[in-house]
Design a protein around this motif. Sequence first.
Motif, PDB file in Angstrom:
ATOM      1  N   MET A  92      69.918 -25.873  -5.989  1.00 33.42           N
ATOM      2  CA  MET A  92      70.192 -24.715  -6.832  1.00 33.42           C
ATOM      3  C   MET A  92      69.071 -24.465  -7.832  1.00 33.42           C
ATOM      4  O   MET A  92      68.727 -23.321  -8.123  1.00 33.42           O
ATOM      5  CB  MET A  92      71.529 -24.877  -7.563  1.00 33.42           C
TER       6      MET A  92
ATOM      7  N   ARG B  26      66.330 -22.716  -5.950  1.00 33.18           N
ATOM      8  CA  ARG B  26      66.597 -21.292  -5.715  1.00 33.18           C
ATOM      9  C   ARG B  26      66.213 -20.462  -6.925  1.00 33.18           C
ATOM     10  O   ARG B  26      65.663 -19.371  -6.796  1.00 33.18           O
ATOM     11  CB  ARG B  26      68.089 -21.077  -5.442  1.00 33.18           C
ATOM     12  N   ARG B  27      66.483 -21.007  -8.116  1.00 33.04           N
ATOM     13  CA  ARG B  27      66.144 -20.240  -9.323  1.00 33.04           C
ATOM     14  C   ARG B  27      64.631 -20.180  -9.530  1.00 33.04           C
ATOM     15  O   ARG B  27      64.087 -19.152  -9.905  1.00 33.04           O
ATOM     16  CB  ARG B  27      66.840 -20.846 -10.537  1.00 33.04           C
TER      17      ARG B  27
ATOM     18  N   CYS C  46      77.149 -21.514  -1.243  1.00 31.29           N
ATOM     19  CA  CYS C  46      76.985 -20.345  -2.097  1.00 31.29           C
ATOM     20  C   CYS C  46      77.992 -20.521  -3.233  1.00 31.29           C
ATOM     21  O   CYS C  46      78.708 -21.499  -3.275  1.00 31.29           O
ATOM     22  CB  CYS C  46      77.262 -19.064  -1.311  1.00 31.29           C
TER      23      CYS C  46
ATOM     24  N   GLU D 269      77.236 -28.238  -9.422  1.00 29.93           N
ATOM     25  CA  GLU D 269      75.857 -27.762  -9.253  1.00 29.93           C
ATOM     26  C   GLU D 269      75.832 -26.378  -8.617  1.00 29.93           C
ATOM     27  O   GLU D 269      75.069 -25.509  -9.019  1.00 29.93           O
ATOM     28  CB  GLU D 269      75.053 -28.734  -8.383  1.00 29.93           C
ATOM     29  N   MET D 270      76.676 -26.167  -7.596  1.00 26.07           N
ATOM     30  CA  MET D 270      76.675 -24.865  -6.926  1.00 26.07           C
ATOM     31  C   MET D 270      77.167 -23.775  -7.871  1.00 26.07           C
ATOM     32  O   MET D 270      76.694 -22.641  -7.828  1.00 26.07           O
ATOM     33  CB  MET D 270      77.535 -24.893  -5.659  1.00 26.07           C
TER      34      MET D 270
ATOM     35  N   GLU E  72      76.467 -23.426 -10.800  1.00 30.02           N
ATOM     36  CA  GLU E  72      75.346 -22.957 -11.633  1.00 30.02           C
ATOM     37  C   GLU E  72      74.777 -21.658 -11.095  1.00 30.02           C
ATOM     38  O   GLU E  72      74.136 -20.902 -11.820  1.00 30.02           O
ATOM     39  CB  GLU E  72      74.241 -24.017 -11.675  1.00 30.02           C
ATOM     40  N   GLY E  73      74.991 -21.418  -9.801  1.00 31.51           N
ATOM     41  CA  GLY E  73      74.483 -20.190  -9.210  1.00 31.51           C
ATOM     42  C   GLY E  73      75.489 -19.052  -9.224  1.00 31.51           C
ATOM     43  O   GLY E  73      75.236 -17.997  -8.634  1.00 31.51           O
TER      44      GLY E  73
END
Lengths: 392, 107
Positions: free
Chosen positions: A369, A372-373, B46, B70-71, B73-74
């Motif tokens: 993640m 990705r950022r 996702c 953690e995921m 966070e998106g």
Amino acid sequence: MSPSRVVIVGAGQGGLQAAISLRQNGFDGAITLIGAEPGLPYQRPPLSKAYLLDGKAEALTLRPASFFESKQVTYLPDTRMLEIDRGACEVRLDGVGGDRRLGYDHLILATGTRNLRPPIDGLEHAFDLRTLADAGRLREALAAPRRIAVIGGGFIGLEFAAVARKLGHEVRVIEAAPRLMARAVSPAMSRHFEAWHRAQGVALHLGRAAIGVDAAGVALDDGARVEADFVLLAAGVRPNTELAEAAGIETVNGVSVDAQLLTSDPAISALGDCASFPDPRSGAMVRLESVQAATDHARLIAARIAKGACPDYAAVPWFWSDQGDQKLQIAGFAGPAATEEVVADGLVARFDAGGLAAVETVNNARTHMKARRLLAPGGSADLAALKDAIFA
Amino acid sequence: MIKVTYVAHDGTETVIEAEEGTSVMQAAVSNDVEGIVGECGGSMMCATCHCYVDEAWEARTGQRSDDEDEMLEGAASEVTERSRLSCQIKLDPSLDGLVVHLPEEQL
């Protein structure tokens, strides 16, 4: 003037997403979604993973039948496109009701891919893994103990190999390239998975091409034979572009589109596995086989059709592959010339002239993640910046 | 069958019934509940099935895992103490009547 009739050819995850997003963006014209397979649109990724183990087909359905009624989307399953008539703005279809024509103001090509059939004798003895029907046949075959040969050491072949091995079958994987998943991951990540599969008891024949298949197994190009009573062909795919090409639409390794995902005909868009599009980071034309590309493409096309304009495509690619307890996650996209930097075991960063291109991780959602950022538009990270972000 | 109530960001409630073992994400998608996307199909790739577990149910749905954390966070909308990825909440009889709230955006 916004179009009033949109026809979407291909009812995979991208084609369906285009229909969903058109309505979410307020498009109130007619939408027709055309699928070659029977039944409701479904997810493909689990076919080589959970579905082989649990057999729950209903869990794969992307939207219930009520969706198509309530959103007024005409869904035509079991229907194939035969021709794109650009002059008349019509597609010719073959399905229930026979050969007929359907007019469009805008056409979305979401035709996906089909399995590559390499020049190997006796491929009729090999199974495929692409559709729900294919996966159902594989589940039946896996019910009895087998000696299995898998032709192709990419994501699909290896995901299947991991499941088959877990079920107690003898599994051998034949890969023509010298390493696993060579098109998708770095050499270091290939080695990680090579060691893992071998530790599970999967035999790997790397750098060996299959030249023939028969009822007793697979013949290799060095004269050796892999004895098997069951053979899976998982040697990659090719995009379904023939009808676009026949209609005079530009195609180069996929239907070529611009940053607005328009083809060389402004009344036709293309998305997902069948589309070759400019990579937002490098500008190079790429074709990605992923849920992410299919659905992000679909959202942009739908917004453009419904609202008349939208920013250029800029989504960061991501991929995943579950092989046994090893969850491979890839953020970004690295071309063949990208270098590799092993940051830690199961964590590889890839760089090209534009800086950080991709990050490959195993069982490490946190780093995935963060990557990705870092890869989001406008960002350009070097190794130090990546390490700062990961180990902060 | 297990009853689940989804409360959309605008307050609209949708009540559905799902089989035991189904995830809160899958139950929403199968019943065409808007506001849950579930793009990766429950593979924790996702963060488009984000939900907020109603206060009354927090203890019963359990804690989110590290990977889930953690995921999240998106996620597109604000993440709070009650945020979960709904694909990671499996329905069992103790969750009959579960109420989850949906964020404004999933993308």
